[in-house]
Design an enzyme around this catalytic site. Structure first.
Site, PDB file in Angstrom:
ATOM      1  N   PHE A   1      -1.171   5.530   7.436  1.00  0.00           N
ATOM      2  CA  PHE A   1      -1.942   4.549   6.650  1.00  0.00           C
ATOM      3  C   PHE A   1      -3.243   5.217   6.180  1.00  0.00           C
ATOM      4  CE2 PHE A   1       0.318   2.405  10.148  1.00  0.00           C
ATOM      5  CZ  PHE A   1       1.140   1.531   9.457  1.00  0.00           C
TER       6      PHE A   1
ATOM      7  N   ASP B   1       1.009   7.089   3.302  1.00  0.00           N
ATOM      8  CA  ASP B   1       0.583   5.765   2.838  1.00  0.00           C
ATOM      9  C   ASP B   1       1.612   5.275   1.832  1.00  0.00           C
ATOM     10  OD1 ASP B   1      -2.373   4.206   2.979  1.00  0.00           O
ATOM     11  OD2 ASP B   1      -1.110   3.626   1.290  1.00  0.00           O
ATOM     12  N   SER B   2       1.751   3.958   1.743  1.00  0.00           N
ATOM     13  CA  SER B   2       2.742   3.419   0.809  1.00  0.00           C
ATOM     14  C   SER B   2       2.179   3.306  -0.608  1.00  0.00           C
ATOM     15  CB  SER B   2       3.221   2.053   1.290  1.00  0.00           C
ATOM     16  OG  SER B   2       2.111   1.195   1.465  1.00  0.00           O
TER      17      SER B   2
ATOM     18  N   ASP C   1      -4.007   3.726  11.557  1.00  0.00           N
ATOM     19  CA  ASP C   1      -5.025   2.782  11.072  1.00  0.00           C
ATOM     20  C   ASP C   1      -4.373   1.792  10.100  1.00  0.00           C
ATOM     21  OD1 ASP C   1      -7.425   1.530  10.507  1.00  0.00           O
ATOM     22  OD2 ASP C   1      -8.062   3.044   9.048  1.00  0.00           O
TER      23      ASP C   1
ATOM     24  N   CYS D   1      -7.294  -3.818  12.964  1.00  0.00           N
ATOM     25  CA  CYS D   1      -8.411  -4.511  12.299  1.00  0.00           C
ATOM     26  C   CYS D   1      -8.077  -5.988  12.157  1.00  0.00           C
ATOM     27  CB  CYS D   1      -8.717  -3.881  10.949  1.00  0.00           C
ATOM     28  SG  CYS D   1      -7.354  -3.948   9.792  1.00  0.00           S
TER      29      CYS D   1
HETATM   30  N1  SAH Z   1      -7.483   4.927   7.305  1.00  0.00           N
HETATM   31  C1  SAH Z   1      -7.945   4.507   5.995  1.00  0.00           C
HETATM   32  C2  SAH Z   1      -7.821   3.028   5.771  1.00  0.00           C
HETATM   33  C3  SAH Z   1      -6.433   2.443   5.950  1.00  0.00           C
HETATM   34  S1  SAH Z   1      -6.214   0.918   5.160  1.00  0.00           S
HETATM   35  C4  SAH Z   1      -9.363   5.019   5.772  1.00  0.00           C
HETATM   36  O1  SAH Z   1     -10.011   5.518   6.724  1.00  0.00           O
HETATM   37  O2  SAH Z   1      -9.846   4.913   4.649  1.00  0.00           O
HETATM   38  C5  SAH Z   1      -4.517   0.602   5.332  1.00  0.00           C
HETATM   39  C6  SAH Z   1      -3.615   1.371   4.403  1.00  0.00           C
HETATM   40  O3  SAH Z   1      -2.281   1.090   4.791  1.00  0.00           O
HETATM   41  C7  SAH Z   1      -3.671   1.033   2.926  1.00  0.00           C
HETATM   42  O4  SAH Z   1      -3.970   2.201   2.199  1.00  0.00           O
HETATM   43  C8  SAH Z   1      -2.257   0.547   2.561  1.00  0.00           C
HETATM   44  O5  SAH Z   1      -1.815   1.035   1.297  1.00  0.00           O
HETATM   45  C9  SAH Z   1      -1.438   1.157   3.643  1.00  0.00           C
HETATM   46  N2  SAH Z   1      -0.195   0.483   4.031  1.00  0.00           N
HETATM   47  C10 SAH Z   1       0.004  -0.832   4.267  1.00  0.00           C
HETATM   48  N3  SAH Z   1       1.256  -1.050   4.735  1.00  0.00           N
HETATM   49  C11 SAH Z   1       1.860   0.157   4.810  1.00  0.00           C
HETATM   50  C12 SAH Z   1       3.134   0.605   5.253  1.00  0.00           C
HETATM   51  N4  SAH Z   1       4.041  -0.241   5.736  1.00  0.00           N
HETATM   52  N5  SAH Z   1       3.397   1.922   5.189  1.00  0.00           N
HETATM   53  C13 SAH Z   1       2.486   2.790   4.710  1.00  0.00           C
HETATM   54  N6  SAH Z   1       1.259   2.428   4.316  1.00  0.00           N
HETATM   55  C14 SAH Z   1       0.945   1.127   4.352  1.00  0.00           C
END
Ligand code: SAH
Length: 402
Positions: free
Chosen positions: A234, A256-257, A306, A346
């Protein structure tokens, strides 16, 4: 006191329901309200009284929300209005000036809603741009006054609104975004965090564009990842990935997706002069990626989890717990002995204690032993008001696989 000509509508609580307000908790739930006099409109200021008629607080009225009132002040002499808001905003700015290390950079959360005595107002500063969210009927009603004060007190003349969060719907407010002051944003804003440069998509990115709450935790990861092979799940625009690479990580695999987030992450690597060959950006669903990586026998020396908010409220906690357990279970399976796992939630609906339990269950199912090395929370510019425990949303554990 003589009977006043009461211009302000009055909200009277049911008998015995004043306790939380007496403890300075800033929310009034619909079930606690006995009577509403004066027909207040959305966001209008109301005086809150106990069933015996004693003054309890000034609050903003939210007719559509279960949280029917949000307290502006517990002081009778502090009626809501520009004078009070100026004091609150200045106090919020002073708090940041006192708490944030100068090398933290030029991006920070200036106003964190209830925890800064300004319910429903979020303000993030990205270099010379303020990004603002009006998330409750009260802050929405005072939007013009708050915007003018923000300009004056921060000296920023460029303000972008991101009132497009889902929670607006609970308040019966439409989603809205765009320039509030100054020129509209046509490109990402460049910020610096502990010397690292990031492009922030304040107009189209998640939340207000960047996850400022993880600043201090990214610094910890930076200090701990030298020579490690890191998996950043993520990863969004690469916050933890860049921190790990700047800290000497051998390589980072980041998942990330969102292709848009990954495109920004690639640009962020370039902006910091980091060899792009050390980072591998993967557009995938993390749940699937982790399974496949396990099936392929891959391993990592450090893993960051995260995820987005799986449980916005307690009612989602059970389904969310399964999701947290799943990713943590696979992370433990992929973690080499001596490896570090930084795992976050979070979700307001997941307590620190519950996260601990979930992670312990995941380790047990993966058949590994691990040690909690540290606990994580949101950075200092996301203060937590003692009387408002709901404000505690970000929690995390740093674990070392034994
Ligand atoms: N660690 C990052 C913040 C993460 S926010 C930082 O420090 O800036 C959460 C992220 O998860 C988002 O970018 C969203 O696109 C991604 N996301 C949500 N569901 C997901 C999934 N099932 N697989 C991959 N990414 C996902």
């Amino acid at each position: 006191m003589a009977a006043e000509a009461n211009a302000c509508p009055v909200l009277t609580l049911k008998p015995g329901r004043e306790k939380s307000l007496l403890r300075r908790h800033p929310w009034i739930f619909s079930g606690a309200i006995g009577a509403v006099a004066g027909d207040p409109g959305p966001g209008e200021s109301v005086e809150v009284r106990s069933s015996r008629g004693d003054f309890l607080a000034w609050a903003a009225y939210s007719p559509r929300s279960q949280i029917r009132g949000r307290v502006w002040s517990f002081d009778r002499s502090e009626a809501p209005g520009p004078k009070l808001f100026r004091r609150r905003l200045q106090a919020a700015l002073d708090l940041r000036a006192a708490l944030l290390a100068p090398d933290a950079g030029d991006a920070m959360r200036l106003v964190h809603g209830e925890s800064d005595g300004l319910p429903g107002l979020i303000v993030d500063r990205y270099a010379g741009v303020l990004v603002v969210q009006f998330l409750a009927a009260g802050s929405e009603r005072w939007r013009d006054a708050l915007t003018a004060l923000l300009c004056e007190l921060t000296g920023c003349d460029r303000i972008h609104e991101r009132s497009d969060a889902e929670v607006r719907e609970l308040e019966g407010l439409p989603r809205r975004s765009g320039a509030l002051r100054g020129e509209a944003l046509s490109a990402p804003v460049e910020i610096t965090e502990h010397g690292l440069r990031f492009l922030v998509d304040a107009s189209g990115g998640q939340k207000t564009g960047f996850f400022l709450d993880q600043r201090a935790n990214r610094q910890r990861i930076r200090a701990l990842c030298a020579d490690r092979e890191v998996l950043d799940c993520f990863c969004y625009s690469g916050g933890f990935s860049l921190a790990a690479l700047a800290g000497g990580a051998r390589a980072v695999v980041a998942v990330d997706s969102s292709p848009a987030a990954l495109a920004l992450a690639r640009r962020n690597i370039g902006a910091n002069g980091i060899d792009p060959g050390r980072a591998h950006w993967i557009a995938a669903d993390v749940f699937r990626f982790l399974r496949e990586a396990h099936a392929r026998g891959l391993g990592y020396d450090a893993i960051v989890l995260d995820p987005p908010k799986f449980a916005p409220t307690q009612s989602h906690a059970q389904a969310a717990s399964r999701a947290y357990k799943d990713i943590n279970l696979f992370a433990f399976r992929l973690l080499r002995p001596g490896g570090l796992l930084a795992t976050f939630s979070c979700s307001g609906g997941i307590s620190g204690e519950l996260l601990h339990k979930i992670v312990a269950g995941a380790a047990a199912d993966a058949g590994v032993s691990a040690t909690i090395v540290e606990r994580f929370q949101a950075a200092a510019d996301h203060p937590l008001l003692l009387e408002f425990p709901e404000g505690e949303y970000l929690k995390g554990l740093l674990l070392r696989r034994n």
